[in-house]
Structures are given as structure tokens and as C-alpha cells.
Design a protein around this motif. Structure first.
Motif, short mmCIF file in Angstrom:
data_model
loop_
_atom_site.label_atom_id
_atom_site.label_comp_id
_atom_site.label_asym_id
_atom_site.label_seq_id
_atom_site.Cartn_x
_atom_site.Cartn_y
_atom_site.Cartn_z
N THR A 68 34.58 36.20 32.44
CA THR A 68 33.86 37.38 33.17
C THR A 68 34.62 38.30 32.92
N PRO A 69 33.82 39.61 33.36
CA PRO A 69 34.46 41.26 33.52
C PRO A 69 36.14 40.55 33.73
N THR A 70 36.99 41.51 34.13
CA THR A 70 37.92 40.80 34.73
C THR A 70 37.71 42.46 35.83
N SER A 71 37.35 43.86 35.78
CA SER A 71 36.82 44.44 36.71
C SER A 71 35.99 44.06 37.99
N ALA A 72 35.17 42.65 37.72
CA ALA A 72 34.24 42.43 38.57
C ALA A 72 34.70 41.09 39.20
N VAL A 73 35.87 41.23 39.59
CA VAL A 73 36.95 39.96 39.79
C VAL A 73 38.25 40.28 40.43
N PRO A 89 43.78 42.82 30.88
CA PRO A 89 42.78 42.93 30.00
C PRO A 89 41.34 42.45 30.36
N PRO A 90 39.91 43.03 29.25
CA PRO A 90 38.67 43.71 29.94
C PRO A 90 37.88 42.11 30.07
N LEU A 91 38.29 41.20 29.86
CA LEU A 91 37.92 40.05 30.71
C LEU A 91 38.55 38.33 30.49
N LEU A 92 38.72 37.81 31.62
CA LEU A 92 39.45 36.56 31.76
C LEU A 92 38.11 34.96 31.88
N ALA A 93 38.84 34.78 32.17
CA ALA A 93 38.15 32.84 31.80
C ALA A 93 38.65 32.46 32.64
N VAL A 146 31.33 45.22 29.27
CA VAL A 146 32.22 45.46 30.36
C VAL A 146 32.43 47.00 30.47
N SER A 147 32.80 47.47 31.68
CA SER A 147 32.91 48.37 31.49
C SER A 147 34.28 49.24 31.38
N ASN A 148 34.27 50.38 29.95
CA ASN A 148 34.77 51.58 29.77
C ASN A 148 35.51 53.07 30.27
N SER A 149 36.87 53.36 29.94
CA SER A 149 37.81 54.09 31.03
C SER A 149 37.11 55.20 31.57
N SER A 150 35.54 55.64 30.94
CA SER A 150 34.93 55.85 31.94
C SER A 150 33.94 55.73 32.88
N GLY A 151 33.90 54.55 32.52
CA GLY A 151 33.06 54.03 33.46
C GLY A 151 31.42 53.31 33.01
N VAL A 165 29.53 48.99 27.90
CA VAL A 165 30.02 48.93 26.76
C VAL A 165 30.27 47.35 26.56
N LEU A 166 29.63 47.18 25.16
CA LEU A 166 29.82 45.58 25.08
C LEU A 166 31.40 45.48 23.66
N THR A 167 32.60 44.23 24.08
CA THR A 167 33.18 44.05 23.73
C THR A 167 33.19 43.98 22.33
N PRO A 168 34.53 43.68 21.92
CA PRO A 168 34.01 43.35 20.62
C PRO A 168 34.66 41.74 20.23
#
Length: 809
Positions: A108-113, A178-182, A316-321, A324-327
Motif C-alpha cells: 500500500t502507499p506509504t502516504s496512506a498509513v 519510499p512510495p510503497l510499503l509492504a 500513489v501521490s506524487n510531490s504535487s499531490g 499517478v501510477l508507480t513503475p
């Protein structure tokens, strides 16, 4: 007040005949739609309504991640829980089993938690009730499997939930995070402990993936509409668990490359068929300066899959809010330590789908695989539609979601005829129901001589000094009627409502009732202790409150004994802000004046007289509103739910969708009234499920109200036997739509003080969204009738002061 309506009967009969003819025509046209000729090509395509194979395989591993927070205030160190969670999607990765990891994981995205600060939706919900928080902490994190895995039954939705220990979140979601966390899952008591559906990244043995078929999987509501926000209300958590798929070309990519072709000026529309959004024209990645509209609607954490069902990205959410899809490289980095191997569940699921989607389909092999899955994993309810279709040798899989309408660019050629068929059936059934209801009403009028029974004052009551007919409510407390020259009136002491509810008051505890109790009059005198509160709701805080409430308790002397009584009314006005406010206030004033005038007498009133008194007061209030509408060219109306409690009986009257509940400690919560709403009729007819009344597009439409164009209003009346310890709850739809019945019961059962109960109910409704005006009256029944007390009454809650003259439409 009586009136003759025999002259209206021919017109009513003509109208009924026209309605009946319309219903028959609609139902007969159903057969024409079903039998309409179709070209062979169209028929062949209509048989295959399956989601894409990759979508069917992968969507069972998409989850809803719910992060609950506690907020703290500077002047209060105690944490205050927020019932609305921050919401994101996620994908299950890793598996349990021999020589594999000991945990399942959710990506899940890091910003979500974020452990430092919650999403904007949770911050706003906390601030509206408590003010700005000084600090935050994560209370708990839930991970809920979606309907594609659990199934869509009412007892299946949201039934499988895992948790994440907040201590596992070690990132502060800062710029360098990091943009994602497991994160590892833990299984609460009752959750399945077998291997879960998981997604894997692309494998060397996979067939070459089609880049144009890349798909994003999102979790939405039953209508397949993306959430479009970062939080949910308490009521939405278990209902918004339906997965859909959207083409990856319709959302922004990261990193963002320069487009290889000129982008279109109008982005492609979201195309949803059977809960799956099919790919339209492939579009090059879009620059961050021009984010696609759909990107902001899709939830953070929505996984991207390729045409093989492999995990290749995540929203995920980029620096502009922007969303976007991560690669795939970011995915690999996040789940590097986690095994990508699948357990038995996904292996058998993949084998079953491979046979089912083969050309031609291998139904025997797929049936065997699906049956094996269902035996080994009985909680995997999403297998059942595939098993049923496979056994029937069909490629028709029912959609998980129910679209509100045909999507632009839909490729389903039979969508129009299916929609027409459903609409025709629904209209035909509704018309026939209207005919039947109208016939019943007409027959009742004929039996009663064409007029509603009027309340007749007994002959020996004619000389009594009753309340003046036009006395305003604010003068009720001042009015006193002495019994005779030797016994002046002693009014009830005017104390705060809370003082009546002390826990040391003697309360008669009823013995345990059988499973199906038969409640009857006990012959005891019970004193009603009310409290009430009305609130405009946080979503309508800037507008006038169209709800009004009224609560009064009193003592009357009948046959030499003190007889306690109480009158409680909730009215939900309609017709615009000021019109609705005035309609609810005026209806309460007319009803209360008429009822209290009768209750101020010393003459005994039997059940029939009290029922008639309640019904007539509603009729007179409706007539006054109707006259105002005609004479002043207004459009005002109101719902009403009211309860007149005398001794141990509650006489309840209801018009519209405001409700009266009874809460008994042994039996639990029971809804006394019946909603006069479109959705309630659809539930009764079996057209929709009961839980859909909270989300159905027509949930705000009612077919009975005070002030309508009809000469009379058909009010429902009920007699409710009461016992010591019972509580009555009268409320508007702004409460019960935001607070579901189990939570209402929890609050009423756990709170002795009616004032505290109404405050908690209103606060809970606002916490869950506060989308409408909120009103509640709670009445607690106790055996504490004052002794040696003369007649009197006390107004506990009165309607709001009237605003300026209502406006014309």
C-alpha cells in the motif's frame, strides 16, 4: 371535522383503471423486449459477459486499507478516536506455507498509513466536532477483502478483515520515504488462517503482455463509482467493497514521459461493463501539468496489472499531490524481501480460470477446479458465480456492481435491452402496487362511510375548562387548570431533564422474556422522562434547520388518581429552507395544541379515543399546511412521527420516513413505524436488499407527507405496550441514515440518561457524515410517578423560533 368524498369516487375509479391498464401494457411489453429479434452476431456476443481473465484472476487480491486515528487536544491529554477512517486500496502479496514467509503482506502507499498526520478527510471530521488536533496517533489498521473474494451476500460483504500493528509502520511518509510499503498482516480471532489470494510481479515464464491491456483495479461502491476522496464514513466501510477495473491509459503514469502523440483535448470516458472498465483507445503517458480527471478519483493504492494478471504498478501521490501510477521498479523495491510465490488458493484459482477461459471453454475441468476451491476455501464466496456458470456451460458471469446507467462507449451490445427490460418490469410492478394500495384505501373509505372518523367530545366533558384552541406553545407552561376551589393545581417542578435521570432512581427490572415475547399492557403507571436535540448537520450547518421537535411530560387526574403522560413529536420539514422550517414548526404547534387540550381534561380516554385523537391532529395539521400552500402559493410539507404515552401504552402516529423505535433491555431495538418511502416499498417488494436503502439513488423520495395535494393524509397508528426500563427513540432520517440500527441499539443500551443518549446519537450522526438535519428524542420509562401531586405539565423541548416569512417558490 367531517367531509363527504362520494363525488370523488368516479374520478378515482377512472384513475385506477388507467393505472391498471398502464401496468398491463408495461408488463406485456416485457415479453416483446425478451422476444425481440437479434442478429446472430449480437446473440453470440451477449452470451459472454465474463470479466477479462486477468481481471477475474487478480481482483480477488485487492483489498481496502482502513487507517483509524486518535486525535489529541492541548487541554486534554486523553486520545479522542475518530470513527471515520482514512481509506486506500492495497494488494496482497506473499503467502503462508511450508518454506515460505510466516506472514501475508499488503502492499500500500506509504502516504496512506502516515503515523504523523492523517488524511484531510479525517482531520476535517475531527475539527468539526472537537477543534484542531494538536497531535495524532494511529489507533488501528484494518485490511478488508473485497466482494470479488467474499461474495456479495449481506453476510459476506466486509466479513473478512485482517489487521496491521501500527508499530509496523516505521516510515514518517516524508519526502525521502519510499512510495510503497509492504506491511505484514495479523489474523484476528475468526479470520481465515489459510493462504490468501496474492499478486505477483511478472515472471520469466509469462506470455508476452499486451501493453495496451494494462488495467488498474479499484475498490468502489455497489454502483462502480470511484470513491474520489481519502476517507469514508463509518456506514460506508463494509458496503464500499466492490472492485472495478479501469484502463491504465486513463490515469497518469510516473515517471511522466513526453507524449509520443498529441493528447486529445477530451480524455476518454470511463467505460464500465459488468463491474469492469474495458480499455478504449490507448493513450500515451500524460504530463504532470495536465493530470487526467480519472486519476484523482481512483483511490491511492489501486494496483495496476498487465494482461497476465501480474502486478506492475500502484497508484500513489506524487510531490504535487496528483495520483499517478508507480513503475514496476518501485513495486519490486517494496516487495523485494517478500516471496512472490503463490499458495494453493491462487494456483487452483488460476487453473480453474484457464479452463473456463479456454477456446472453447473446458467446462468439465473448470467445474472440478472450482468445486475443489470451494471445498478447501469455503470463505471464497467469489468462486460460486464461476462454478454456477461452469456447471451450466455458460460464459455469463453476473456483474459485481450495478451501473446507474449505460456508460458512454460501452461495448456491451445487449446493455440497452437488459436495462429496458429491468425498467419495464420495475415500472409495471410499481404501477400495479399503486393500484392495489389505492383499491385498499378506497375500500376502507367506503366501509367508513367516506369520511375519516372524527373525535367527538363526550357529553359529560362539554362543560370542562379545556385549553383554548389557539393557545401558542410558549404559553402552555403558564396555563393551569384548578381541579376545584379546594384543590389548586400544583405544577410539576421545572427542573433540568438530567435531574430526572439519576441512576439511583428505582427502576423496575422486568424478568427475562422468551425468544418471541408477546408484549401486553401491564396495568402500571410509568413516568416518561424525555430529552431531545436537533442539529442542522455538519454538511448543512450554514442553512436553516428544517427539523423541529417537541417534548412535554405531565400529570392529569383521572378518577381520583394521578395519570402520567407525555407527548413527543419529531417533524422533518420540506419545501426549501424556510418553508421546511415553518412547515415542521406549524405542524407541531397544531398537533400539540389539539392533543394537550384533550389531555388537560379529567375525563378518562380509552384506547380508541386516544388513537383517534392522534390521527385527527395529524389530519388537521396537514389540512392547515395544504391551505397555506394554496392561499400563499407555497410548497411546504413535513414528515411526522409522534408518540403520546399514557400510563404504560404509547400511541404512535407516523407519516413519512421519520421513525419511532422501541428499545427494550431484553428484546433489543425494534422499529415501530414503517417508512413511507420509495426505497422501503422496493425492499418490501423484494426489488432491493434492506441495506441498499442507505445508498439507493431514490432514498430521499417519500410518497406520504403532511401538506400534500390530497384531501386527506393516510397516517399509520400503532399501540406500543411499555415496561419500566424501556426507551422510545423518535428521530428524523438525518439520524437513522447516518447511524445504523446496531449502533443505535448500542448507544441506547449503554446509556441510562436520555440527555446523554441524544447527544451521543447526534454526535455519531455528524461523525458519520452529517449529511442532513439531525433530530432525536429519547424517552426513558420509569416507575417513579410523583405521589400527592396535582395536574400540571412541563415543556422539555419546544420548536425553534420561526424565521421570517417563508418564500414563494
Amino acid at each position: 371535522m367531517t367531509s363527504s368524498r362520494t363525488g370523488d369516487r368516479p374520478g378515482i375509479l377512472v384513475l385506477l383503471c388507467l393505472l391498471l391498464l398502464t401496468g398491463l401494457v408495461l408488463l406485456s411489453s416485457v415479453g416483446q423486449v425478451e422476444a425481440s429479434p437479434a442478429s446472430p452476431r449480437r446473440a453470440d456476443r451477449s452470451e459472454d459477459s465474463r470479466p477479462a481473465k486477468a481481471v477475474a484472476y487478480a481482483r480477488v487480491a485487492v483489498v481496502r486499507v482502513l487507517v483509524y486515528y486518535n486525535g489529541m487536544l492541548n487541554n486534554d491529554p486523553a486520545p479522542i478516536p475518530v470513527l471515520s477512517p482514512c481509506t486506500a486500496d492495497g494488494a496482497l502479496v506473499g503467502t503462508t506455507g511450508t518454506n515460505l514467509n510466516s506472514f501475508d503482506y499488503v502492499l500500500t502507499p506509504t502516504s496512506a498509513v502516515n503515523p504523523v498526520k492523517p488524511c484531510a478527510g479525517v482531520q476535517a471530521a475531527f475539527q468539526q466536532l472537537n477543534g484542531a488536533a494538536s497531535s495524532w496517533s494511529i489507533s488501528h489498521i484494518d485490511v478488508m477483502l473485497n466482494a470479488a473474494y467474499t461474495g456479495t451476500g449481506s453476510n459476506q460483504l466486509g466479513s473478512i478483515v485482517y489487521s496491521i500493528y501500527p508499530a509496523e509502520v516505521v516510515s514518517n511518509a516524508g519526502p525521502t520515504a519510499p512510495p510503497l510499503l509492504a506491511l505484514p498482516l495479523s489474523a484476528p480471532t475468526g479470520s481465515p488462517n489459510h493462504d490468501l489470494p496474492v499478486l505477483s510481479t511478472p515472471q520469466p515464464s509469462d506470455p508476452t503482455a499486451d501493453p495496451s491491456a494494462a488495467t488498474v483495479l479499484d475498490v468502489t461502491n455497489i454502483y462502480g463509482q470511484p470513491l474520489g476522496r481519502d476517507s469514508e464514513t463509518f456506514n460506508e466501510v463494509k458496503s464500499d467493497v466492490y472492485p472495478i477495473s479501469v484502463p491504465a491509459s486513463q490515469v497518469n503514469q510516473a515517471p511522466l514521459a513526453a507524449p509520443t502523440t498529441a493528447p486529445t483535448s477530451t480524455p476518454p470516458q470511463l467505460t464500465v461493463t459488468g463491474g469492469t472498465a474495458e480499455a478504449t483507445v490507448t493513450q500515451a503517458p500524460t504530463a504532470a501539468s495536465t493530470p487526467l480527471p480519472l486519476s484523482s478519483q481512483v483511490s491511492l493504492g489501486a494496483p495496476e496489472i498487465d494482461s497476465n494478471g501480474r502486478l506492475i504498478g500502484m497508484m500513489v501521490s506524487n510531490s504535487s499531490g496528483n495520483h499517478v501510477l508507480t513503475p514496476v521498479s518501485a513495486v519490486n523495491q517494496a516487495i523485494g524481501p517478500v516471496t512472490g510465490k503463490s499458495g494453493t488458493l491462487m494456483t487452483e484459482w488460476q487453473q480453474g480460470l484457464a479452463s473456463y477461459y479456454a477456446t472453447p471453454p473446458q467446462f468439465a475441468q473448470s467445474t472440478t477446479a472450482f468445486q475443489s476451491l470451494l471445498r478447501s476455501y469455503p470463505d471464497f464466496g467469489g468462486v460460486l458465480p464461476f462454478l454456477t456458470a461452469s456447471q451450466a456451460k455458460s460464459t455469463a458471469i453476473p456483474p459485481l456492481t450495478h451501473a446507474l446507467g449505460t456508460s458512454p462507449g460501452s461495448t456491451s451490445p445487449t446493455g440497452g435491452s437488459k436495462t429496458t427490460l429491468v425498467v419495464l418490469i420495475s415500472l409495471g410492478v410499481l404501477v400495479l402496487l399503486l393500484v392495489l394500495v389505492s383499491l385498499v384505501v378506497l375500500l376502507r373509505r367506503q366501509r367508513s362511510g367516506g369520511a375519516e372518523p372524527a373525535y367527538v367530545v363526550p357529553e359529560d366533558e362539554a362543560q370542562l375548562d379545556l385549553l383554548p384552541p389557539n393557545m401558542p406553545l410558549e404559553d402552555l407552561e403558564k396555563y393551569q387548570q384548578p381541579m376545584d376551589t379546594e384543590q389548586p393545581t400544583i405544577p410539576l417542578p421545572a427542573v433540568k431533564a438530567r435531574e430526572f435521570m439519576e441512576d439511583d432512581q428505582p427502576t423496575f427490572k422486568m424478568p427475562a422474556l422468551p425468544a418471541s415475547p408477546s408484549r401486553s399492557r401491564q396495568g402500571t403507571s410509568l413516568m416518561p422522562h424525555p430529552a431531545g436535540q436537533t442539529h442542522p448537520g455538519i454538511k448543512r450547518a450554514a442553512d436553516p434547520n428544517q427539523d423541529n421537535i417537541f417534548a412535554v411530560q405531565g400529570i392529569r387526574i383521572v378518577n381520583g388518581r394521578s395519570q402520567p403522560f407525555g407527548l413527543f413529536i419529531v417533524a422533518d420539514g420540506m419545501g426549501g429552507h424556510l418553508n421546511g422550517q415553518e412547515a415542521s414548526r406549524l405542524a407541531i404547534e397544531i398537533m400539540a395544541t389539539e392533543i394537550l387540550q384533550a389531555m388537560n381534561s379529567v375525563q378518562p380516554l380509552d384506547d380508541a379515543a386516544l388513537r383517534t385523537l392522534m390521527a385527527n391532529s395529524v389530519e388537521h395539521a396537514s389540512a392547515q399546511l395544504r391551505d397555506n400552500n394554496v392561499n400563499k402559493r407555497l410548497d411546504m410539507g413535513t414528515t411526522i412521527t409522534a408518540a403520546l404515552v399514557v400510563d404504560d401504552i404509547g400511541y404512535v402516529v407516523n407519516v413519512g420516513d421519520s421513525r419511532t423505535y422501541l428499545m427494550n433491555p431484553d428484546v433489543g431495538l425494534q422499529q415501530i413505524t414503517v417508512d413511507h418511502s420509495v426505497v422501503a416499498s422496493l425492499v418490501s417488494a423484494g426489488v432491493i436488499r434492506p441495506e441498499e436503502i442507505y445508498t439507493h439513488p431514490r432514498r430521499n423520495q417519500i410518497y406520504r407527507s403532511l401538506g400534500g395535494e390530497q384531501d386527506t393524509v393516510d397516517a399509520d397508528t400503532f399501540e406500543v405496550p411499555l415496561q419500566a426500563g424501556d426507551k422510545l427513540l423518535l428521530c428524523s432520517d438525518g439520524l437513522w441514515e447516518m447511524v445504523r440500527d446496531p449502533q443505535i441499539e448500542h448507544i441506547l443500551r449503554g446509556t441510562a440518561d436520555p440527555q446523554q443518549a441524544v447527544e451521543l446519537l447526534v454526535r455519531e450522526a455528524n461523525t458519520n457524515g452529517g449529511e442532513d438535519n439531525i433530530s432525536a428524542i429519547v424517552v426513558r420509562m420509569l416507575e417513579d410517578v410523583p405521589e400527592n401531586t396535582g395536574p400540571g405539565l412541563r415543556v422539555v423541548v419546544a420548536p425553534q423560533e420561526s424565521d421570517p416569512e417563508p418564500s414563494q417558490p
